[in-house]
Write a protein that holds these residues in place. Structure first.
Motif, PDB file in Angstrom:
ATOM      1  N   VAL A   1       0.785  -1.102  -0.014  1.00 38.68           N
ATOM      2  CA  VAL A   1       0.086   0.066   0.022  1.00 38.68           C
ATOM      3  C   VAL A   1       0.956   1.273  -0.165  1.00 38.68           C
ATOM      4  CG1 VAL A   1      -1.698   1.332   1.070  1.00 38.68           C
ATOM      5  CG2 VAL A   1      -1.657  -1.279   1.547  1.00 38.68           C
ATOM      6  N   VAL A   2       0.918   2.080  -1.112  1.00 39.92           N
ATOM      7  CA  VAL A   2       1.378   3.296  -0.996  1.00 39.92           C
ATOM      8  C   VAL A   2       0.391   4.246  -0.471  1.00 39.92           C
ATOM      9  CG1 VAL A   2       2.243   5.326  -2.708  1.00 39.92           C
ATOM     10  CG2 VAL A   2       2.433   2.901  -2.953  1.00 39.92           C
ATOM     11  N   SER A   3       0.916   4.863   0.694  1.00 40.75           N
ATOM     12  CA  SER A   3       0.173   6.021   1.493  1.00 40.75           C
ATOM     13  C   SER A   3       0.987   6.653   2.392  1.00 40.75           C
ATOM     14  CB  SER A   3      -0.970   5.007   2.309  1.00 40.75           C
ATOM     15  OG  SER A   3      -1.743   5.772   2.902  1.00 40.75           O
ATOM     16  N   HIS A   4       0.273   8.000   2.778  1.00 38.62           N
ATOM     17  CA  HIS A   4       0.673   8.685   3.538  1.00 38.62           C
ATOM     18  C   HIS A   4      -0.123   8.716   5.126  1.00 38.62           C
ATOM     19  CE1 HIS A   4       3.253  10.963   0.862  1.00 38.62           C
ATOM     20  NE2 HIS A   4       2.203  10.815   0.024  1.00 38.62           N
ATOM     21  N   ASP A   5      -1.066   7.691   5.136  1.00 37.41           N
ATOM     22  CA  ASP A   5      -2.109   7.666   6.152  1.00 37.41           C
ATOM     23  C   ASP A   5      -1.620   6.493   7.105  1.00 37.41           C
ATOM     24  OD1 ASP A   5      -4.322   7.295   7.555  1.00 37.41           O
ATOM     25  OD2 ASP A   5      -5.532   7.163   5.961  1.00 37.41           O
ATOM     26  N   ASP A   6      -1.417   7.319   8.436  1.00 37.41           N
ATOM     27  CA  ASP A   6      -0.632   6.510   9.331  1.00 37.41           C
ATOM     28  C   ASP A   6      -1.814   5.428   9.985  1.00 37.41           C
ATOM     29  OD1 ASP A   6       1.524   7.806   9.517  1.00 37.41           O
ATOM     30  OD2 ASP A   6       1.117   9.064  10.948  1.00 37.41           O
ATOM     31  N   ARG A   7      -2.955   5.557   9.550  1.00 32.80           N
ATOM     32  CA  ARG A   7      -3.968   4.679  10.095  1.00 32.80           C
ATOM     33  C   ARG A   7      -3.707   3.389   9.319  1.00 32.80           C
ATOM     34  NH1 ARG A   7      -8.563   8.719  10.452  1.00 32.80           N
ATOM     35  NH2 ARG A   7      -7.752   8.514   8.358  1.00 32.80           N
ATOM     36  N   ILE A   8      -3.307   3.498   7.937  1.00 30.12           N
ATOM     37  CA  ILE A   8      -3.122   2.199   7.188  1.00 30.12           C
ATOM     38  C   ILE A   8      -1.478   1.818   7.620  1.00 30.12           C
ATOM     39  CG2 ILE A   8      -2.775   1.442   4.885  1.00 30.12           C
ATOM     40  CD1 ILE A   8      -4.861   3.415   3.990  1.00 30.12           C
ATOM     41  N   VAL A   9      -0.566   2.862   7.469  1.00 32.56           N
ATOM     42  CA  VAL A   9       0.770   2.485   7.427  1.00 32.56           C
ATOM     43  C   VAL A   9       0.890   1.651   8.702  1.00 32.56           C
ATOM     44  CG1 VAL A   9       2.839   3.309   7.945  1.00 32.56           C
ATOM     45  CG2 VAL A   9       1.470   4.363   5.989  1.00 32.56           C
ATOM     46  N   ASN A  10       0.363   1.959   9.938  1.00 35.69           N
ATOM     47  CA  ASN A  10       0.719   1.524  11.249  1.00 35.69           C
ATOM     48  C   ASN A  10       0.197   0.126  11.411  1.00 35.69           C
ATOM     49  OD1 ASN A  10       2.096   3.490  12.053  1.00 35.69           O
ATOM     50  ND2 ASN A  10       0.467   4.727  12.965  1.00 35.69           N
ATOM     51  N   ARG A  11      -0.797  -0.197  10.542  1.00 30.45           N
ATOM     52  CA  ARG A  11      -1.371  -1.632  10.617  1.00 30.45           C
ATOM     53  C   ARG A  11      -0.494  -2.668   9.946  1.00 30.45           C
ATOM     54  NH1 ARG A  11      -7.672  -1.947   9.829  1.00 30.45           N
ATOM     55  NH2 ARG A  11      -8.332  -0.160  11.047  1.00 30.45           N
ATOM     56  N   LEU A  12       0.351  -2.055   9.252  1.00 27.86           N
ATOM     57  CA  LEU A  12       1.029  -3.050   8.136  1.00 27.86           C
ATOM     58  C   LEU A  12       2.458  -3.724   8.979  1.00 27.86           C
ATOM     59  CD1 LEU A  12       0.426  -1.387   4.754  1.00 27.86           C
ATOM     60  CD2 LEU A  12      -1.079  -2.947   6.185  1.00 27.86           C
ATOM     61  N   ASP A  13       3.055  -4.642   8.525  1.00 21.87           N
ATOM     62  CA  ASP A  13       4.087  -5.489   8.952  1.00 21.87           C
ATOM     63  C   ASP A  13       5.453  -4.611   8.604  1.00 21.87           C
ATOM     64  OD1 ASP A  13       2.390  -7.596   9.162  1.00 21.87           O
ATOM     65  OD2 ASP A  13       2.892  -8.347   7.248  1.00 21.87           O
ATOM     66  N   ARG A  14       5.267  -3.758   7.779  1.00 24.74           N
ATOM     67  CA  ARG A  14       6.692  -3.265   7.318  1.00 24.74           C
ATOM     68  C   ARG A  14       6.552  -1.890   6.449  1.00 24.74           C
ATOM     69  NH1 ARG A  14       9.918  -6.703   3.080  1.00 24.74           N
ATOM     70  NH2 ARG A  14      11.604  -4.915   2.455  1.00 24.74           N
ATOM     71  N   ARG A  15       7.488  -1.189   6.431  1.00 25.61           N
ATOM     72  CA  ARG A  15       7.557   0.283   5.737  1.00 25.61           C
ATOM     73  C   ARG A  15       8.716   0.382   4.881  1.00 25.61           C
ATOM     74  NH1 ARG A  15       6.211   6.128   8.489  1.00 25.61           N
ATOM     75  NH2 ARG A  15       8.336   6.991   7.646  1.00 25.61           N
ATOM     76  N   ILE A  16       8.538   0.779   3.787  1.00 25.63           N
ATOM     77  CA  ILE A  16       9.299   1.342   2.662  1.00 25.63           C
ATOM     78  C   ILE A  16       9.594   2.631   2.471  1.00 25.63           C
ATOM     79  CG2 ILE A  16      10.388   0.947   0.556  1.00 25.63           C
ATOM     80  CD1 ILE A  16       9.496  -2.067   0.401  1.00 25.63           C
TER      81      ILE A  16
END
Ligand SMILES: Nc1ncnc2c1ncn2[C@@H]1O[C@H](COP(=O)(O)OP(=O)(O)O)[C@@H](O)[C@H]1O
Ligand SMILES: [Mg+2]
Lengths: 226, 413
Positions: free
Chosen positions: A196-211
């Motif tokens: 998921v490409v996103s700036h939205d922390d609500r999405i980003v924080n749910r995911l396993d990993r961030r690039i």
């Protein structure tokens, strides 16, 4: 639930001094859920384009579960994408003259692939995203509802990879949260590899990993594993 | 795919309607010209059908045919009076009927002739009443609004000019002809002796009637018995035309050869009309070129519109690709949408052309009585197929552009 091994990839555009994307090495395991962040123009959409085979990298290999899509012909990449990728875009890209369920079924119909089982699944997915039995013109749906139709369309054929490019960027906060929720639960249920490409922390924080991308490169400090 | 095409056309109905109307008009233009030209050709050929051979004074063959077959008012040179007698006595001739023009009743031409021409020597019965038997009796054409019993006063000269009424002269309508779908339906047939009498000419008679010298120079004389089939005197007034029915086809050719002399000009009306159309051929070619040019322009305009349309929808097309649609489906959607529209336009254009040609034909029939049969022919199918093929090729241009368009457009903002 496809794994990705990407090596020595660069994407250059004529007229740009630096490559829009330069990744020497990136791996994603099957079923992993990854957020891609970065400032505007940092190459996030470019990454989505080459990961989904919409565009060809100038150089490098993009191996999804043993298939190097960089070596496929354009037609073969279209077919591979149809079979393996569900794509959600910032602008929904629904077709105004079609009903919600016809929009969900459109990609399968264009491949002459829409059987009764798929039609039943389309209806149950619309139920699932809270739009069951809604037969109104697509243009009269709210933006949040449109994106939910697009999510149902993306997961219709239970793709191994779900890719969303800024899915909530043009939605209000509440609708964005609903979409984030759907992406989270639907991918979790099927064990789908999620990007998921996103700036939205609500999405980003749910995911396993961030690039985190900056000027086409992965920024190591801000990339994290959990 | 059909759904997507239909949905798209519904959504863009105004533009679609404009394209459809453009195509329909361009198609109708070409088709109507073809249909009308054919109707004119068939209709005039049919009108000429019952005139096997026409003999007139030397002069314009075309004018002789136009005046005799289409009753076009225009002065013809006169033949010497003895030609009719010679023709009538010729063994190769079934009948020779005099034709004299010049008088009108309203807009109906009054044609002086003999019973042979009025009934095709007994082969064509009247619709009503009986044939003229006296100089002051008339038989009305099927297209006139005259009834048996009406009295008509002939007027000399063309109806559009102010002619002089022969006040004293009058014909009584005693019969009506069956329709022939030719300009003769608008004619009033009277015995040629009646015309001569009205004009105070020496109405020559066959020997059996001699002694009945006409005594006055106006139409005031009493109605008299007229000549029935048979011989004519040699000292008749001059005639503008004689319609000849040869006994056989071979006789027809021999007669034509025999009566192309210093004093007579025999023509086959069909042949004269064919030559006339040959002369008009160049005009037809020019018209066909103009029509083709107009159609090509409409085609180019539509191709441009379609190309603009495709480039406006780069992102939508990109989205379809992003969702996994094969490029061939993109081609099919764009091609199908344009082709469906143009094909519908062509179909509508054919209907429009048919209607227009029918209307024009009806208008012409009202004016001069010629029935112009409007009908499609086998050869039209190839023209329509050519148009459809052109539409298919045309639609392929924007479709190919859409096909070649990169798939990345959907994610760009
Ligand atoms: N087709 C292209 N031609 C030239 N430059 C491009 C093209 N596509 C993208 N770029 C450039 O590549 C860079 C990355 O773009 P993009 O991946 O869309 O950024 P993001 O999605 O992170 O905002 C930008 O500088 C953009 O201008
Ligand atoms: Mg982007």
């Amino acid at each position: 639930m496809l794994s990705l091994a990407l090596s020595d990839v660069s994407v250059s555009y004529p007229g740009l001094a630096e490559p829009a994307l330069f990744l020497s090495d990136l791996s994603i395991t099957a079923g992993e859920r990854v957020a891609v962040t970065g400032p505007s123009g940092s190459g996030k959409s470019t990454l989505v384009n080459i990961l989904t085979g919409l565009d060809r990298a100038t150089r490098g290999s993009i191996v999804w579960q043993g298939t190097d899509i960089a070596r496929l012909s354009e037609g073969a990449r279209d077919r591979w994408r149809y079979q393996n990728v569900g794509l959600i875009m910032q602008d929904f890209h629904l077709f105004a003259g079609l009903s919600a369920i016809d929009n969900v079924l459109l990609p399968a119909r264009l491949r002459l692939d829409a059987d009764n089982a798929l039609k039943a699944r389309a209806a149950s997915l619309l139920d699932r995203v809270g739009l069951g039995g809604r037969d109104q013109p697509i243009a009269t749906l709210s933006r949040g509802e449109m994106q939910r139709v697009a999510v149902a369309r993306a997961v219709l054929r239970r793709p191994g990879i779900l890719v969303a490019d800024e899915p909530s960027a043009s939605l209000d906060a509440a609708s964005g949260a609903v979409v984030a929720d759907l992406l989270d639960t639907l991918s979790r249920e099927d064990g789908t590899t999620l990007i998921v490409v996103s700036h939205d922390d609500r999405i980003v924080n749910r995911l396993d990993r961030r690039i985190h991308l900056i000027r086409g490169r992965i920024h190591p400090d801000e990339s994290s594993s959990s | 795919m059909m759904r997507l095409i239909l949905a798209d056309l519904r959504r863009l109905w105004l533009g679609a309607a404009v394209v459809l109307v453009l195509v329909a008009l361009a198609t109708a233009l070409g088709m109507a010209v073809t249909l009308q030209e054919r109707a004119l050709r068939l209709g005039s050929a049919r009108a000429a059908d019952s005139f096997d051979l026409i003999v007139g004074a030397p002069g314009s063959e075309t004018q002789l045919v136009l005046s005799t077959v289409f009753l076009q008012p225009s002065p013809l040179p006169l033949m010497k009076g003895d030609v009719l007698a010679r023709l009538a006595a010729d063994p190769r001739v079934a009948f020779a009927a005099p034709v004299g023009f010049g008088d009108f009743f309203g807009t109906y031409p009054i044609v002086g002739t003999s019973s042979d021409l009025a009934t095709d020597a007994g082969h064509r019965p009247l619709a009503e009443g009986r044939l003229f038997a006296q100089t002051h009796e008339a038989v009305a054409g099927a297209g006139t609004d005259l009834r048996v019993g009406d009295i008509i006063h002939p007027m000399h000269g063309r109806p559009d000019q102010s002619g002089s009424v022969h006040k004293e002269a009058a014909y009584r309508v005693v019969g009506r002809m069956a329709p022939s779908n030719t300009p003769w339906d608008r004619a009033i047939l009277v015995p040629i002796e009646g015309v001569w009498a009205v004009h105070g000419l020496h109405a020559g008679r066959h020997q059996e009637h001699e002694g009945e010298e006409p005594d006055s120079h106006d139409g005031d004389e009493p109605s008299r018995q007229i000549h029935q089939s048979g011989g004519w005197a040699a000292d008749l007034p001059g005639l503008p035309a004689i319609v000849v029915k040869p006994k056989t086809i071979a006789d027809a050719y021999r007669l034509r050869a025999a009566y192309r002399t210093d004093s007579a000009l025999a023509v086959f009306p069909g042949e004269v009309l064919t030559n006339l159309y040959g002369t008009l051929g160049d005009a037809r070619t020019v018209l066909a070129l103009v029509v083709t040019g107009a159609q090509a322009l409409v085609g180019a305009a539509i191709a441009l519109i379609a190309i603009g349309h495709v480039s406006q929808r780069r992102r939508q097309i990109g989205a379809l690709r992003a969702l996994g649609a094969p490029r061939i489906a993109i081609f099919g959607i764009v091609w199908g949408e344009i082709f469906a529209l143009v094909a519908a336009g062509i179909t509508a254009g054919l209907g429009l052309a048919y209607l227009a040609a029918r209307l024009i034909s009806a208008e012409i029939s009202k004016g001069n009585g010629v029935t112009l049969p409007v009908a499609f022919e086998g050869s039209d199918a190839s023209r329509v197929l050519a148009l459809v093929a052109a539409a298919g090729l045309l639609a392929a241009i924007p479709a190919a552009l859409a096909y070649r368009q990169p798939a990345t457009a959907a994610l760009r903002h």
